[in-house]
Design an enzyme around this catalytic site. Sequence first.
Site, PDB file in Angstrom:
ATOM      1  N   GLY A 196       0.747  -1.222   0.123  1.00 36.23           N
ATOM      2  CA  GLY A 196       0.130  -0.016  -0.078  1.00 36.23           C
ATOM      3  C   GLY A 196       0.907   1.170   0.014  1.00 36.23           C
ATOM      4  O   GLY A 196       2.121   0.865   0.014  1.00 36.23           O
ATOM      5  N   ASN A 197       0.263   2.433   0.258  1.00 31.04           N
ATOM      6  CA  ASN A 197       1.085   3.622   0.578  1.00 31.04           C
ATOM      7  C   ASN A 197       0.306   4.499   1.384  1.00 31.04           C
ATOM      8  O   ASN A 197      -0.747   4.047   1.987  1.00 31.04           O
ATOM      9  CB  ASN A 197       1.153   4.206  -0.893  1.00 31.04           C
ATOM     10  CG  ASN A 197      -0.134   4.657  -1.541  1.00 31.04           C
ATOM     11  OD1 ASN A 197      -0.854   5.536  -1.056  1.00 31.04           O
ATOM     12  ND2 ASN A 197      -0.664   4.066  -2.640  1.00 31.04           N
ATOM     13  N   ARG A 198       1.062   5.678   1.823  1.00 29.42           N
ATOM     14  CA  ARG A 198       0.535   6.428   2.836  1.00 29.42           C
ATOM     15  C   ARG A 198      -0.585   7.532   2.647  1.00 29.42           C
ATOM     16  O   ARG A 198      -0.992   8.410   3.521  1.00 29.42           O
ATOM     17  CB  ARG A 198       1.876   7.176   3.667  1.00 29.42           C
ATOM     18  CG  ARG A 198       2.829   6.179   4.254  1.00 29.42           C
ATOM     19  CD  ARG A 198       4.040   6.706   4.556  1.00 29.42           C
ATOM     20  NE  ARG A 198       3.914   8.085   5.067  1.00 29.42           N
ATOM     21  CZ  ARG A 198       4.845   9.128   4.847  1.00 29.42           C
ATOM     22  NH1 ARG A 198       5.803   9.044   3.936  1.00 29.42           N
ATOM     23  NH2 ARG A 198       4.612  10.407   5.271  1.00 29.42           N
TER      24      ARG A 198
END
Length: 387
Positions: A196-198
């Site tokens: 995922g990413n932030r």
Amino acid sequence: MAHVIIGVTGGVAAYKSGEIVRLFVKAGDDVTPLLTKGAERFIGTRTLEALARRPAPDDLYPHLADADLLLIAPLSANTLAKLATGIADNVLTQLALAFPGPIVAAPAMNTRMWEHAATQHNVELLVGRGVRLVGPAVGELAEGEVGAGRMSEPSEIVDVCRSVLGRSVDDEWRGRSVLVTAGGTREALDSVRYFGNRSSGRMGYAVAAEAARRGATVTVIAANVSLPPPPGVEVVEVASAAELAEETFARERADLIVMAAAVADYRPSSPGQQKKKKDDAAWTVTLERTEDVLMELGRRRRPGQVLVGFAADEGEPGLAAAREKRQRKNVNLIAFNDVSRNDVGFDVDENELVLIGPEGETHVRKRSKEDCAVAILDCVAPLLAPS
Ligand SMILES: Cc1cc2nc3c(=O)[nH]c(=O)nc-3n(C[C@H](O)[C@H](O)[C@H](O)COP(=O)(O)O)c2cc1C
């Protein structure tokens, strides 16, 4: 001329509400003061009514219904919490629940009250629902302490109200269809793990809320966003880049598409159907490219349609790449944010952008994501085809 209701709650800064009333009246606006019992311990209803140059209406309710804007200044921690949870135990909190127009509020309280996790959580809820907060400012507080919690200056509060009123119903945006993607996609590694990413979705939600406030019909494709939905916006939830692509292409006719989501560029090429058991061997994962949704939208862009992309990259080389990306992907406007900094961008409340458009570049200095959304849509407005 606008009709503004000024809600006043119980805090030392209540004395400044007189100046706010005066500034509105001086500009020719119609003002109805509405004090909580807490506020009456600090300032008299009579004082505000005198400054508003009108007696209190006999029956307040019909009068409240036709207001253009509700301003609450100062907003106490107590009323802030009530607004966040939907408590309606006095005329002001009842009105805030029933009010269909824009709400602006200027919190004022002791620094520790402001910084308390409960207050910050309540702030997040309110902002997520489209309430526009002004301040609080950092400065000397009534107790002699210095910190965040001081009510913003009356002139600043009135300026924000004025810009909200100017934008609240905007003929340029009324009836336009706007599609916004927000959040960050997750790409399955196995049945429980993902890449995922932030991205939190705050920037995309702010753009969606602002477009809805201007009168557009707005849909958000939300990838793993845990924020409250923006008011008046349809939210379609997705998880992966492939789902986001499918839901976006299904709505590709929108007048304006803002691709604010952080869409994965790569995904595991053969995700496991079950949870991979832990063993001592290294786990090598092969990644494959996902579809470039922005590029495809740019390829399909119809005349008059406006496409906005985001470029999260680092420093000057990143900015140069964003300029090139705008041309290559046939995008009208690219919002570049520098992810080498940790005070702006991913998962924080503020952003700083360079908006790269057909007529040049605009540097949007560090500010709230809500204010960045205003700057983005102000840049987009001249690009929209005449309606
Ligand atoms: C002297 C004094 C000053 C206060 N100042 C503040 C303030 O600046 N901000 C705040 O949130 N509460 C302040 N309070 C507490 C509120 O007055 C209290 O929470 C009250 O219940 C608020 O009611 P309301 O939100 O219905 O107006 C103060 C209380 C006192 C006695």
